[in-house]
Design an enzyme around this catalytic site. Structure first.
Site, PDB file in Angstrom:
ATOM      1  N   ALA A   1      32.745  13.687  49.241  1.00  0.00           N
ATOM      2  CA  ALA A   1      33.916  14.446  49.689  1.00  0.00           C
ATOM      3  C   ALA A   1      35.041  13.521  50.117  1.00  0.00           C
ATOM      4  CB  ALA A   1      33.532  15.388  50.824  1.00  0.00           C
TER       5      ALA A   1
ATOM      6  N   ARG B   1      46.202  10.073  43.463  1.00  0.00           N
ATOM      7  CA  ARG B   1      46.748  10.481  42.163  1.00  0.00           C
ATOM      8  C   ARG B   1      48.089  11.188  42.312  1.00  0.00           C
ATOM      9  NH1 ARG B   1      41.344  12.507  41.599  1.00  0.00           N
ATOM     10  NH2 ARG B   1      40.049  11.025  40.438  1.00  0.00           N
TER      11      ARG B   1
ATOM     12  N   CYS C   1      21.683  12.415  45.287  1.00  0.00           N
ATOM     13  CA  CYS C   1      20.745  13.291  44.577  1.00  0.00           C
ATOM     14  C   CYS C   1      19.902  12.513  43.560  1.00  0.00           C
ATOM     15  CB  CYS C   1      21.504  14.401  43.855  1.00  0.00           C
ATOM     16  SG  CYS C   1      22.465  15.471  44.936  1.00  0.00           S
TER      17      CYS C   1
ATOM     18  N   ARG D   1      43.152   0.798  43.797  1.00  0.00           N
ATOM     19  CA  ARG D   1      44.057   1.946  43.712  1.00  0.00           C
ATOM     20  C   ARG D   1      44.821   2.152  45.017  1.00  0.00           C
ATOM     21  NH1 ARG D   1      41.322   7.058  42.128  1.00  0.00           N
ATOM     22  NH2 ARG D   1      43.305   7.529  41.115  1.00  0.00           N
TER      23      ARG D   1
ATOM     24  N   ARG E   1      17.213  44.069  32.594  1.00  0.00           N
ATOM     25  CA  ARG E   1      16.770  45.388  32.098  1.00  0.00           C
ATOM     26  C   ARG E   1      15.682  45.957  32.995  1.00  0.00           C
ATOM     27  NH1 ARG E   1      15.217  44.989  25.892  1.00  0.00           N
ATOM     28  NH2 ARG E   1      14.926  47.233  26.219  1.00  0.00           N
TER      29      ARG E   1
END
Length: 463
Positions: A14, A24, A47, A74, A451
């Site tokens: 996160a 960006r 994970c 960046r 169903r």
């Protein structure tokens, strides 16, 4: 013009998704970004740790999506091994501790992102800190576990005890089996995989037994016994003792909100931070939170819940990054979809279990069917069991659980979409799903379950 200051606490899914998305949209002249990560790694797949331990993933670095150097290239000031120890909400600053040098400092912010993740549940029982007792929350944990396993390499009759039979527990049990250990799973619940109803969990139990994994239910651990060398020797329960050369804890996680609680940020009934649809912390215009430290809305039950999954964390980060950089995004909620496996057995669920539906006052019917993942006559067709819950009277789909082989798990995605759309089970029977003998029977197992659930609803309505 002075650049706005964004501070991010937490350097995994996160947090770094938020930082990357914000970068960006805004350059360093408009927005300075400082991120703090207390560990050795950033932007990695927790994970994937059981699959690395089990040998399916060859190298630790295969789990790392982006290195600190790549983030820094960046123009993100990423400070590794640096732990935020205090948030000063009024002063708009955070105090951090360099875990290597011991130095502390304050960093100011105009906007703050809290992405502190979750912490593993580790009961305060005798011996829990003994050598050979491991969690699997971080890459450091995974490396420590591998080192412990390698320590016993070549020994005969190696024994592993896994405490907990949820997603991490069954995945680690598989990893231990692949590493040549005799594996015992100790589970406090009625059946493994408490995210399923007990009747579906029983299918998992039977399959684990068939694979050679011993699963003991209703087994509450009371202590870890150590040997003369101080290493783990056995796991004790009220009624038995289970010898162990290594113990892995898969008991679960809880939101890491210590910092947030200390300054009075709002938390929900499950201990996670509360946010609005934009992932902004309720009552605070310049603070956002995402990932495993927050609670999210369950779209089926209409209540908040805590779900620690990388899929959600990355989405939260994208939304937060857009919002802090002046864009707009929302996270409406989840339906509770998750998949796992133990060897070739696939396990999936979405929506509500029976006890979840009862907890929110819903009346429901259920139907369970057995089918195959391919046309029955096609080579390699294997069985799967699908259980479906629908709301009494309305027929609204409430939940689906699937246990089987041969591509069973990903069929749950059809149900996840139906839940998100608020479909009824009768509407589901008309879904135009793909068919060819190598991929599905003429009637896909999910549609067969729909169903049968429609039939159950009609019977209930005329009873």
């Amino acid at each position: 013009m002075t650049a706005e200051r964004l501070v991010v606490i937490g350097g995994d899914a996160a947090g770094m998704s938020a930082a990357s998305q914000a970068r960006r949209l805004k350059g360093p002249d408009e927005l300075s970004i400082t991120a703090f990560e207390r560990g050795h790694f950033t932007s990695y797949s927790a994970c994937g740790i059981p699959y690395w331990v089990g040998g399916d993933v060859a190298e630790r670095d295969d789990l790392i999506a982006r290195t600190p150097e790549e983030h820094r290239a960046r123009s993100i000031d990423l400070r590794m091994r640096t732990e935020v120890t205090e948030i000063d909400v009024a002063g708009q600053r955070v105090r951090s501790l360099d875990r290597d040098s011991g130095e502390t400092s304050w960093t100011g912010f105009d906007k703050l992102v809290i992405a502190t993740g979750a912490r593993p549940v580790r009961p305060a029982l005798p011996g829990m800190d003994a050598a050979g007792v491991h969690g699997v929350q971080t890459l450091d944990d995974g490396q420590a576990l591998l080192d412990s396993l390698n320590r016993t390499e070549g020994s005969e009759g190696r024994r592993a005890v896994v405490v907990g039979a949820g997603y991490i527990g069954v995945e680690v049990a598989e990893a231990m089996l692949k590493r040549g250990f005799d594996v015992t799973v100790l589970n406090r619940g009625e059946q493994p995989m408490a995210t399923l109803d007990p009747d579906m969990g029983r299918l998992v139990h039977d399959a684990m037994d068939g694979l050679g994994i011993t699963t003991v239910n209703r087994a509450a651990v009371t202590a870890i016994r150590t040997g003369q060398d101080g290493r783990v020797a056995a796991v004790e329960t009220a009624g038995a003792s289970y010898p162990a050369d290594v113990v892995v804890l898969g008991i679960g996680v809880e939101p890491e909100t210590t910092l947030a609680r200390a300054v009075g940020l709002p938390v929900g009934p499950h201990g996670g931070l509360l946010t609005d649809l934009s992932m902004r912390v309720v009552g605070h215009d310049n603070i956002w939170a995402g990932g495993d430290c927050v609670e999210v809305l369950d779209l089926v039950a209409g209540r908040t819940r805590h779900i620690a999954l990388g899929t959600h964390a990355n989405k939260h980060g994208q939304i937060i990054g857009s919002n802090v950089a002046g864009g707009y995004g929302t996270f409406p909620g989840v339906v509770g979809t998750a998949v796992s496996k133990v060897c070739d057995l696939e396990i999936a669920r979405t929506g509500l279990r029976e006890k979840d539906a009862r907890a929110v006052g819903l009346r429901f019917v259920t139907a369970t069917i057995e089918s195959t993942g391919r046309a029955g006559y096609y080579p390699g067709a294997q069985s799967m069991t699908v259980k479906m819950l629908a709301e009494y009277r309305t027929g609204r789909l409430l939940g689906v659980q699937i246990v089987g082989r041969d591509g069973a798990a990903k069929r749950v995605d059809v149900a996840a979409v139906a839940l998100t759309a608020g479909m009824t089970v009768e509407q589901m029977t008309s879904l135009d799903l793909g068919y060819a003998p190598p991929f599905s029977p003429v009637w896909d197992p999910v549609l067969v379950a729909a169903r049968k659930t429609v039939t159950a609803l009609r019977k209930a309505g005329t009873a």
